[in-house]
Scaffold this active site. Structure first.
Site, PDB file in Angstrom:
ATOM      1  N   ALA A   1       0.996  -1.124   0.116  1.00  0.00           N
ATOM      2  CA  ALA A   1      -0.009  -0.108  -0.050  1.00  0.00           C
ATOM      3  C   ALA A   1       0.952   1.278   0.014  1.00  0.00           C
ATOM      4  CB  ALA A   1      -0.976  -0.020   1.309  1.00  0.00           C
ATOM      5  N   LYS A   2       0.333   2.251  -0.506  1.00  0.00           N
ATOM      6  CA  LYS A   2       1.169   3.806  -0.836  1.00  0.00           C
ATOM      7  C   LYS A   2       1.519   3.995   0.481  1.00  0.00           C
ATOM      8  CE  LYS A   2       2.913   6.868  -3.358  1.00  0.00           C
ATOM      9  NZ  LYS A   2       4.179   7.137  -2.816  1.00  0.00           N
TER      10      LYS A   2
END
Ligand code: GLU
Length: 276
Positions: free
Chosen positions: A237-238
């Site tokens: 996930a960013k």
């Protein structure tokens, strides 16, 4: 003809996990001489950033993928409203005015999407003129469709059982549809025959399959692929600091080479593929 799709939501940049997902969908379509679609899932008005859709297209191009783009979800709101209206008329949806806090206070159990709604508003017949969420009466829906099955490339024949979610939201207070209703309607409208997506959405398919049966929609097959994990064994996930595809592109990385590596399951250091 096989039709697959990649359906990103423009609320954050795409990362390696998205690239893998897009490549899986793209290659399955191409191997079958079929079509690979791109659909921007921008229904979440508050979180959607329209400018990201362009970045997504550049990312896919950089990976060497070719696609046909179908209309974004924000242009299809009337079809979601019409389907919700039909389900309401069938007596399968009810209006719900509960806040998150109210739901949490009743200390219900947790399901695949968080708290399981305790059914407080069921049978309350709230004023249709006031904004409310629309929830599917899952027991009633199941009683109507009976036992139904879906075909999954990884899991074989699966009996649809959305009960772990409780009465899921299909229409939101501020938007005409939730992800479940919108994606199910769009996959049918777009002629998708093989829904490919990460195994994290496996449970959602129980709901989607029931919605197809209720609304008389064509039934595709599914391919839930394994997820890419970071060094802590967590989903990429960013916000956890995995570089986005745009970061990699800007750093001069070769997208075609990256795509080839992903196809061969050769992942950058620290990244692994979980079994679906
Ligand atoms: N828009 C969803 C997401 O970005 C994917 C939906 C799907 O593939 O069904 O997570």
């Amino acid at each position: 003809m096989i039709v697959t799709r990649f359906a990103p939501s423009p609320n954050g940049m795409l990362h390696l996990g998205h690239a893998f997902s897009a490549i899986v969908a793209h290659d399955l379509a191409r191997q079958g001489g079929g079509r690979f679609l791109l659909r921007i899932e921008d229904i979440d008005g508050a979180r959607s950033r329209p400018e990201l859709a362009d970045a997504f297209r550049r990312d896919l191009e950089w990976l060497g993928l070719e696609w046909d783009e179908v209309p974004a979800q924000s242009t299809r709101l009337a079809s979601y409203e019409a389907a919700a209206q039909r389900l309401l008329e069938m007596g399968l949806l009810y209006r719900c005015s509960c806040t998150r806090k109210e739901i949490a206070a009743l200390a219900p159990r947790t399901g695949p999407e968080g708290l399981i709604y305790p059914g407080t508003c069921k049978g309350r017949n709230l004023d249709p003129a006031k904004p409310a969420a629309l929830r599917l009466d899952v027991e009633k829906a199941l009683a109507q469709v009976g036992e139904i099955v879906w075909e999954d490339a990884t899991y074989g024949a699966v009996i649809a059982d959305p009960r772990p979610f409780g009465d899921v939201v299909l229409g939101r207070k501020d938007e005409p549809a939730s992800y479940h209703l919108a994606a199910t309607l769009d996959d049918a409208a777009d002629g998708v025959t093989l829904v490919t997506r990460g195994a994290d959405l496996f449970m959602a398919t129980h709901i989607h399959r029931v919605l197809q049966a209720l609304l008389g929609l064509p039934v595709p097959r599914w391919h839930h692929h394994g997820l890419l994990l970071d060094e802590n064994g967590e989903k990429l996930a960013k916000r956890k600091g995995s570089p986005s595809l745009a970061d990699r592109r800007a750093a001069g990385e070769d997208g075609l080479l990256l795509a080839e590596q992903l196809r061969l399951h050769r992942f950058p250091a620290g990244i692994s593929l979980a079994k679906p």
